[in-house]
Design a protein around this motif. Structure first.
Motif, PDB file in Angstrom:
ATOM      1  N   LYS A   1       0.841  -1.208   0.000  1.00 23.25           N
ATOM      2  CA  LYS A   1       0.000   0.000   0.000  1.00 23.25           C
ATOM      3  C   LYS A   1       0.868   1.247   0.000  1.00 23.25           C
ATOM      4  N   GLU A   2       0.405   2.235  -0.718  1.00 21.83           N
ATOM      5  CA  GLU A   2       1.101   3.518  -0.748  1.00 21.83           C
ATOM      6  C   GLU A   2       0.812   4.270   0.556  1.00 21.83           C
TER       7      GLU A   2
ATOM      8  N   PHE B   1       3.576  12.780   1.305  1.00 21.87           N
ATOM      9  CA  PHE B   1       3.576  11.469   1.946  1.00 21.87           C
ATOM     10  C   PHE B   1       3.955  11.612   3.417  1.00 21.87           C
TER      11      PHE B   1
ATOM     12  N   ARG C   1       7.272  -2.294  -3.796  1.00 17.73           N
ATOM     13  CA  ARG C   1       6.577  -1.513  -4.831  1.00 17.73           C
ATOM     14  C   ARG C   1       6.527  -0.022  -4.488  1.00 17.73           C
ATOM     15  N   TYR C   2       6.351   0.290  -3.196  1.00 18.92           N
ATOM     16  CA  TYR C   2       6.248   1.697  -2.775  1.00 18.92           C
ATOM     17  C   TYR C   2       7.453   2.111  -1.928  1.00 18.92           C
TER      18      TYR C   2
ATOM     19  N   PRO D   1       8.059   6.119  -1.932  1.00 18.52           N
ATOM     20  CA  PRO D   1       7.080   6.876  -1.134  1.00 18.52           C
ATOM     21  C   PRO D   1       7.206   6.627   0.373  1.00 18.52           C
TER      22      PRO D   1
END
Length: 217
Positions: free
Chosen positions: A130-131, A139, A200-201, A204
């Motif tokens: 999850k971002e 962020f 994946r994130y 961020p």
């Protein structure tokens, strides 16, 4: 609460109406005030010496340091008469100090455990696909940055509401807990940076944690 309300209302009646029916040398108000105070103090002492939950310790300390000396004895209808009586505190200083230490120990452990749980949740969120959330377009971790600061601030505020001295002592203790928490946070973050570069994130999450640092400063 019932004792406090009864004492306040009855002494107000004594001050306004009964006192003037007797010669000054009878010290009618003083006698009433001392009897009420002695009974109230005996009940407070009895409670203090029994097994109390944390919330009860806080409430009793609030009565000793706050409600009784300020809300009751500084009431406009009673203050002038009560100042002449010199009733003292609801609890002996040694017993009051014992309760304060019990409260401070408990609060310190509560905050420490709360910060630890918060960090564990944050680490778990890094592992999810999850971002991170955005605050004001940036962020940031609301859980970590905001929750930790609010936990410490609200704990300090509650302690200060008991007395300035209790608030200062808790602040001193928490100033030791915060660096310990931040070291744990830093170590966990360094571990994530090293081991999760394929996340994946990844970027961020790095940005969110860097933005958290400004809040902690």
């Amino acid at each position: 609460l019932h004792m406090g309300k009864t004492m306040k209302e009855d002494l107000t009646v004594v001050a306004k109406y009964i006192n003037k029916l007797y010669p000054p040398e009878f010290n009618v108000f003083s006698i009433y005030a001392e009897l009420y105070h002695n009974y109230f103090a005996s009940q407070a002492k009895k409670n203090a010496e029994s097994h109390l939950e944390d919330k009860d310790v806080y409430l009793l300390l609030s009565w000793v340091h706050n409600f009784y000396p300020k809300d009751m004895r500084k009431d406009h209808a009673l203050a002038m008469e009560l100042d002449k009586v010199k009733l003292g505190s609801l609890l002996p200083s040694s017993l009051s100090k014992e309760l304060e230490n019990k409260y401070l120990d408990s609060e310190e452990v509560t905050v420490k455990n709360s910060l630890s749980r918060c960090l564990d949740k944050e680490i778990q969120r890094w592992k999810e696909d999850k971002e991170p959330e955005k605050l004001n377009g940036h962020f940031q971790s609301e859980l970590l940055g905001i929750f930790v600061i609010q936990s410490i601030y609200s704990s300090q505020k509650r302690a200060e509401d008991i007395s300035k001295a209790v608030g200062e002592e808790l602040s001193h203790r928490l100033l030791k807990e915060l660096p310990a928490f931040l070291r744990s946070y830093r170590d966990a973050f360094e571990d994530f940076k090293e081991k999760s570069k394929k996340h994946r994130y990844y970027k961020p999450i790095l940005i969110a944690n860097i933005n958290n640092c400004w809040n902690f400063r």
